[in-house]
Design a protein around this motif. Structure first.
Motif, PDB file in Angstrom:
ATOM      1  N   HIS A  80      32.482 -26.998  45.962  1.00  0.00           N
ATOM      2  CA  HIS A  80      33.625 -27.245  45.036  1.00  0.00           C
ATOM      3  C   HIS A  80      35.057 -26.818  45.548  1.00  0.00           C
ATOM      4  N   HIS A  82      39.428 -28.221  45.891  1.00  0.00           N
ATOM      5  CA  HIS A  82      40.405 -29.328  45.362  1.00  0.00           C
ATOM      6  C   HIS A  82      41.389 -29.271  46.573  1.00  0.00           C
ATOM      7  N   HIS A 230      33.788 -29.162  35.745  1.00  0.00           N
ATOM      8  CA  HIS A 230      34.166 -27.680  35.300  1.00  0.00           C
ATOM      9  C   HIS A 230      33.229 -27.364  34.123  1.00  0.00           C
ATOM     10  N   HIS A 260      31.489 -23.199  38.262  1.00  0.00           N
ATOM     11  CA  HIS A 260      31.801 -21.885  37.214  1.00  0.00           C
ATOM     12  C   HIS A 260      30.626 -21.455  36.561  1.00  0.00           C
ATOM     13  N   ASP A 311      37.185 -23.739  45.773  1.00  0.00           N
ATOM     14  CA  ASP A 311      38.216 -23.969  44.639  1.00  0.00           C
ATOM     15  C   ASP A 311      39.590 -24.281  44.643  1.00  0.00           C
TER      16      ASP A 311
HETATM   17 ZN   LIG Z   1      37.544 -26.323  40.086  1.00  0.00          ZN
END
Ligand SMILES: [Zn+2]
Length: 447
Positions: A80, A82, A230, A260, A311
């Motif tokens: 995960h 970005h 998410h 998460h 993340d």
């Molecule tokens: Zn994220």
């Protein structure tokens, strides 16, 4: 070496990683214990595959990399991230998830402010280099996909990185967006040997969120890919009836990846286990954004497959060693038990084979099993932060840093060699990222 010359090399190219002092194969059938530990052995790569692990293997005229005194293991799997968010590193470090999103991310959806293709390319390319430095060989990039141009710049940087990647395209119920998602998968992902696709969305049962979630869940099913959301990252998201929304969108199953998964009720943890929903744990982000601490032991007991994620800009680092250390430490600090899940061995597995299992890619990556793709790290434990040798497996988690990553191979091709990224001119990428970040800082009035 650029992307084109990598592909033009003969597929039978042999590389012998000779005389590794310790190999963590992550395959219990190949060595001792759960991590499949092998002392003093060679690893033979042929083309893009692992051909053999054992003693006195022959190079037969291929390239030889001396691994004397070194540790060899599979590359890290980051489930995960970005990647464009290197452009907003350090943004509003005094805010929680909700405040940070409103200050640093959501305004960029305004077409007048959205990062250009050039800016996204630079940010993502910078992040991929950071990932290579820490030994990540597979990354899932949950892209905000603010515009078609944004998506193209994002994917171009991923393609050029040499990494194995999963592009998670955040879409909506807008038919034009859905058309573009189908097109991107067909034209830019399916033809690329190291790329795969996911559908990204945001879950909830309200009339504002549910139609989009339902459309994205249907699209993921149509395309035969995972839906990546998410999942209850911040406690305020309890009011969105997230699980209810996912149930109504027919999304609860092994093709759901939830990042998460912090604010879950006991019965919801049981449900995730029963439905084989997958989870991405991002401990550094969860600390930075005051999100909370995932209940890893309970998820583990419920049989939920969990991988580790970096993340993006809420982590501000791409250090997978740091992420493993924190994932272990948070559980110990809250349970007051040093033996709590995950142990050192369990976190090393989670960062490699476990991540591959979360993505349903374990038949191809995650361990050094012959026949799998040659995604391999050579680590140097002989540095000031790591030496001397007492228990190298423990030291990997508690002392390891990106500086210990000497070589990174993806599909048998070196992306990092002797501690340096291979044939990439960093300065134009840095400069373009700097220009993009400066513009964003100005328009968003970021202090
Ligand atoms: Zn994220």
């Amino acid at each position: 070496m650029n992307f084109a010359t990598q592909l033009s090399q003969p597929s039978s190219l042999r590389r012998l990683i000779r005389n590794a002092t310790l190999i963590l194969s992550m395959d219990p059938t190949m060595g001792m214990g759960e991590l499949g530990v092998i002392e003093e052995a060679d690893l033979l790569l042929v083309g893009d595959k692992i051909a053999a692990v054992g003693k006195d293997l022959r190079a037969d005229g291929g390239e030889v990399v001396d691994a004397t005194g070194k540790i060899v293991m599979p590359g890290f799997v980051d489930v995960h991230n970005h990647l464009w968010q290197s452009l907003i590193r350090g943004c509003h470090a005094d805010q929680d998830l909700i405040g940070w999103l409103e200050s640093c991310v959501f305004p960029l959806a305004n077409p007048a402010i959205t990062p250009s293709e050039t800016e996204v390319y630079a940010g993502v390319r910078l992040s991929t280099l950071d990932l290579v430095m820490t030994g990540v060989t597979t990354v899932v990039d949950w892209s905000h996909s603010f515009s078609p141009a944004f998506v193209r710049g994002n994917i171009r940087a991923l393609q050029e990185s040499g990494l194995r990647f999963v592009f998670a395209y955040r879409g909506t119920a807008n038919p034009a967006v859905i058309d573009d998602m189908r097109q991107v998968k067909k034209d830019l992902i399916d033809l690329h040997p190291r790329a795969s696709f996911q559908v990204a969305s945001h879950p909830g049962a309200s009339s504002r969120l549910l139609p989009h979630l339902q459309a994205m869940s249907s699209l993921a099913t149509e395309l035969g890919v995972k839906l990546h959301v998410h999942l209850l990252e911040n406690i305020a998201q309890r009011q969105d009836d997230v699980i209810e929304g996912l149930v109504r969108a027919n999304a609860m199953g092994p093709d759901l990846l939830g990042a998460h998964a912090i604010h879950l009720l006991d019965e919801e943890i049981t449900l995730l286990g029963q439905k084989d929903v997958r989870v991405a744990h991002n401990p550094l982000s969860n600390m930075r954004l005051a999100s909370g601490i995932i209940r890893l032991p309970a998820l583990h007991r419920a049989g939920v497959k969990v991988g580790l994620g970096l993340d993006g800009g809420t982590n501000d680092t791409s250090d997978m060693f740091n992420t493993m250390r924190v994932a272990v430490g948070l559980q110990r600090a809250t349970s007051l038990q040093a033996s709590v899940f995950p142990t050192v061995s369990e976190i090393l597995r989670m960062a490699t084979l476990g991540g591959a299992e979360v993505l349903d890619m374990a038949s191809r990556i995650g361990s050094l099993t012959p026949g799998k793709q040659a995604d391999v790290l050579i680590l140097d434990p002989g540095r000031a932060n790591f030496a001397p040798r007492l228990n190298w497996i423990n030291q990997l988690v508690f002392n390891g840093q990106p500086v210990n990553v000497d070589w990174v191979f993806v599909d048998g091709q070196p992306l990092k060699a002797d501690g340096r990224v291979v044939d990439v001119d960093l300065s134009p990428i840095m400069q373009a990222a700097e220009t993009g970040a400066r513009r964003i800082k100005e328009v968003l009035k970021i202090p």
